[in-house]
Write a protein that holds these residues in place. Structure first.
Motif, PDB file in Angstrom:
ATOM      1  N   ARG A   3       1.069   1.743  -5.018  1.00 12.97           N
ATOM      2  CA  ARG A   3      -0.187   1.843  -5.762  1.00 12.97           C
ATOM      3  C   ARG A   3      -1.381   1.346  -4.953  1.00 12.97           C
ATOM      4  O   ARG A   3      -2.527   1.644  -5.295  1.00 12.97           O
ATOM      5  CB  ARG A   3      -0.108   1.047  -7.073  1.00 12.97           C
ATOM      6  CG  ARG A   3       0.951   1.541  -8.040  1.00 12.97           C
ATOM      7  CD  ARG A   3       0.645   1.098  -9.476  1.00 12.97           C
ATOM      8  NE  ARG A   3       0.400  -0.313  -9.602  1.00 12.97           N
ATOM      9  CZ  ARG A   3       1.342  -1.218  -9.878  1.00 12.97           C
ATOM     10  NH1 ARG A   3       2.603  -0.820 -10.026  1.00 12.97           N
ATOM     11  NH2 ARG A   3       1.037  -2.489 -10.003  1.00 12.97           N
ATOM     12  N   LEU A   4      -1.120   0.587  -3.896  1.00 13.21           N
ATOM     13  CA  LEU A   4      -2.219   0.056  -3.096  1.00 13.21           C
ATOM     14  C   LEU A   4      -2.634   1.055  -2.021  1.00 13.21           C
ATOM     15  O   LEU A   4      -1.804   1.775  -1.475  1.00 13.21           O
ATOM     16  CB  LEU A   4      -1.808  -1.259  -2.430  1.00 13.21           C
ATOM     17  CG  LEU A   4      -1.411  -2.406  -3.357  1.00 13.21           C
ATOM     18  CD1 LEU A   4      -1.035  -3.629  -2.531  1.00 13.21           C
ATOM     19  CD2 LEU A   4      -2.541  -2.740  -4.328  1.00 13.21           C
ATOM     20  N   THR A   5      -3.928   1.073  -1.718  1.00 14.67           N
ATOM     21  CA  THR A   5      -4.430   1.935  -0.665  1.00 14.67           C
ATOM     22  C   THR A   5      -4.076   1.347   0.703  1.00 14.67           C
ATOM     23  O   THR A   5      -3.660   0.186   0.813  1.00 14.67           O
ATOM     24  CB  THR A   5      -5.953   2.084  -0.760  1.00 14.67           C
ATOM     25  OG1 THR A   5      -6.555   0.800  -0.497  1.00 14.67           O
ATOM     26  CG2 THR A   5      -6.366   2.568  -2.145  1.00 14.67           C
ATOM     27  N   ALA A  58       0.860   2.353  -0.328  1.00 22.07           N
ATOM     28  CA  ALA A  58       1.383   3.706  -0.141  1.00 22.07           C
ATOM     29  C   ALA A  58       1.384   4.032   1.351  1.00 22.07           C
ATOM     30  O   ALA A  58       0.343   4.013   2.006  1.00 22.07           O
ATOM     31  CB  ALA A  58       0.521   4.703  -0.901  1.00 22.07           C
ATOM     32  N   THR A  59       2.571   4.324   1.894  1.00 20.65           N
ATOM     33  CA  THR A  59       2.703   4.651   3.313  1.00 20.65           C
ATOM     34  C   THR A  59       3.627   5.847   3.487  1.00 20.65           C
ATOM     35  O   THR A  59       4.330   6.261   2.560  1.00 20.65           O
ATOM     36  CB  THR A  59       3.286   3.464   4.098  1.00 20.65           C
ATOM     37  OG1 THR A  59       4.637   3.221   3.656  1.00 20.65           O
ATOM     38  CG2 THR A  59       2.462   2.199   3.899  1.00 20.65           C
ATOM     39  N   ALA A  62       3.610 -14.004   9.382  1.00 24.53           N
ATOM     40  CA  ALA A  62       4.206 -12.805   8.794  1.00 24.53           C
ATOM     41  C   ALA A  62       3.452 -12.432   7.531  1.00 24.53           C
ATOM     42  O   ALA A  62       2.935 -13.300   6.812  1.00 24.53           O
ATOM     43  CB  ALA A  62       5.679 -13.052   8.467  1.00 24.53           C
ATOM     44  N   THR A  63       3.397 -11.146   7.247  1.00 27.33           N
ATOM     45  CA  THR A  63       2.722 -10.689   6.037  1.00 27.33           C
ATOM     46  C   THR A  63       3.381  -9.426   5.519  1.00 27.33           C
ATOM     47  O   THR A  63       4.080  -8.729   6.251  1.00 27.33           O
ATOM     48  CB  THR A  63       1.228 -10.421   6.310  1.00 27.33           C
ATOM     49  OG1 THR A  63       0.562 -10.143   5.073  1.00 27.33           O
ATOM     50  CG2 THR A  63       1.040  -9.251   7.255  1.00 27.33           C
ATOM     51  N   THR A  64       3.172  -9.164   4.242  1.00 27.44           N
ATOM     52  CA  THR A  64       3.658  -7.928   3.646  1.00 27.44           C
ATOM     53  C   THR A  64       2.473  -7.142   3.094  1.00 27.44           C
ATOM     54  O   THR A  64       1.574  -7.725   2.486  1.00 27.44           O
ATOM     55  CB  THR A  64       4.672  -8.191   2.516  1.00 27.44           C
ATOM     56  OG1 THR A  64       5.076  -6.939   1.920  1.00 27.44           O
ATOM     57  CG2 THR A  64       4.114  -9.087   1.449  1.00 27.44           C
ATOM     58  N   PRO A  65       2.432  -5.829   3.305  1.00 25.78           N
ATOM     59  CA  PRO A  65       1.314  -5.019   2.812  1.00 25.78           C
ATOM     60  C   PRO A  65       1.472  -4.671   1.335  1.00 25.78           C
ATOM     61  O   PRO A  65       1.607  -3.513   0.959  1.00 25.78           O
ATOM     62  CB  PRO A  65       1.372  -3.770   3.698  1.00 25.78           C
ATOM     63  CG  PRO A  65       2.811  -3.664   4.063  1.00 25.78           C
ATOM     64  CD  PRO A  65       3.330  -5.069   4.178  1.00 25.78           C
ATOM     65  N   GLY A 123      -3.586  -2.503   1.613  1.00 25.95           N
ATOM     66  CA  GLY A 123      -2.342  -2.924   2.242  1.00 25.95           C
ATOM     67  C   GLY A 123      -2.540  -3.650   3.553  1.00 25.95           C
ATOM     68  O   GLY A 123      -1.709  -4.468   3.953  1.00 25.95           O
ATOM     69  N   THR A 124      -3.642  -3.349   4.232  1.00 22.63           N
ATOM     70  CA  THR A 124      -3.892  -3.989   5.527  1.00 22.63           C
ATOM     71  C   THR A 124      -4.806  -5.204   5.434  1.00 22.63           C
ATOM     72  O   THR A 124      -5.097  -5.835   6.455  1.00 22.63           O
ATOM     73  CB  THR A 124      -4.498  -2.977   6.524  1.00 22.63           C
ATOM     74  OG1 THR A 124      -5.702  -2.427   5.967  1.00 22.63           O
ATOM     75  CG2 THR A 124      -3.510  -1.863   6.828  1.00 22.63           C
TER      76      THR A 124
END
Length: 213
Positions: A179-181, A170-171, A157-160, A185-186
């Motif tokens: 603040r992350l692109t 930012a989604t 499991a991971t979080t972006p 995030g990926t």
């Protein structure tokens, strides 16, 4: 040439083909058994195995406080965030088992961490909603249980976001307030999707490293 199967709930906004990859978009509604079965049928028309499954579909809910939440609100969020990953993972297990290095990535959230939720310095600790955070906590447990039961497949499991820096990507789902692109995030998703056969399993991380459950 590698083959990439992209399952989307709506048509792709970009039909560009990644360098060296043959990309085939597939429509998929993770809340529908029929849609998942149709997606599996389509994928099987293109390949006899699946190396990576990323369960990224998610529903944020309406940030309803615990005292006001309804079962309908909980059910809608859980249908996408909890039942959806189970539905899709189980459907694609036969193809994953044919891979030499199968990996499943569950896209979770820092809101699913008990440590984060109980840390007063974390902004999410002050978001008194029930559906989304509890669904991501459930997804984390699901990830671990799959990893324990299926040791030949890497389940993580991971979080972006970046828990230590109290920020996230930012989604569309968060109104692009992060603040992350998208690329930042990926980062952790790509890392987990490209693990070696002997890579870690049953972990919860962000792009900076491990996260406390």
């Amino acid at each position: 040439m590698s083959s990439v199967i992209v399952c989307r709930t709506r048509p792709s906004r970009s039909r560009k083909t990644a360098r060296g990859a043959d990309v085939t978009p597939v429509r998929l509604d993770v809340t529908s058994d029929e849609s998942v079965a149709n997606a599996l049928r389509t994928v099987r028309e293109h390949t006899d195995r699946l190396d990576v499954l990323v369960n990224n579909a998610g529903a944020p809910g309406h940030a309803v406080p615990p005292a006001d939440v309804t079962i309908e609100e909980i059910h809608a969020v859980y249908d996408a965030n909890v039942y959806g990953p189970i539905r899709v993972t189980n459907a694609f297990l036969p193809l994953l088992r044919k891979s030499d290095a199968p990996r499943v990535v569950m896209v979770s959230s820092a809101a699913g961490s008990f440590a984060v939720i109980t840390d007063p310095d974390q902004p999410v600790s002050r978001m008194h909603e029930l559906a989304y955070s509890s669904s991501k906590a459930a997804l984390n447990m699901i990830t671990v249980r799959y990893a324990q039961a299926l040791p030949d497949i890497r389940f993580n499991a991971t979080t972006p976001g970046e828990v230590a820096n109290h920020t996230f990507a930012a989604t569309d789902m968060n109104g692009h307030r992060g603040r992350l692109t998208v690329t930042e995030g990926t980062d952790s998703i790509v890392r987990l999707a490209t693990l070696a056969p002997d890579g870690p399993t049953a972990t919860f991380t962000d792009r900076l490293g491990p996260i406390t459950w």
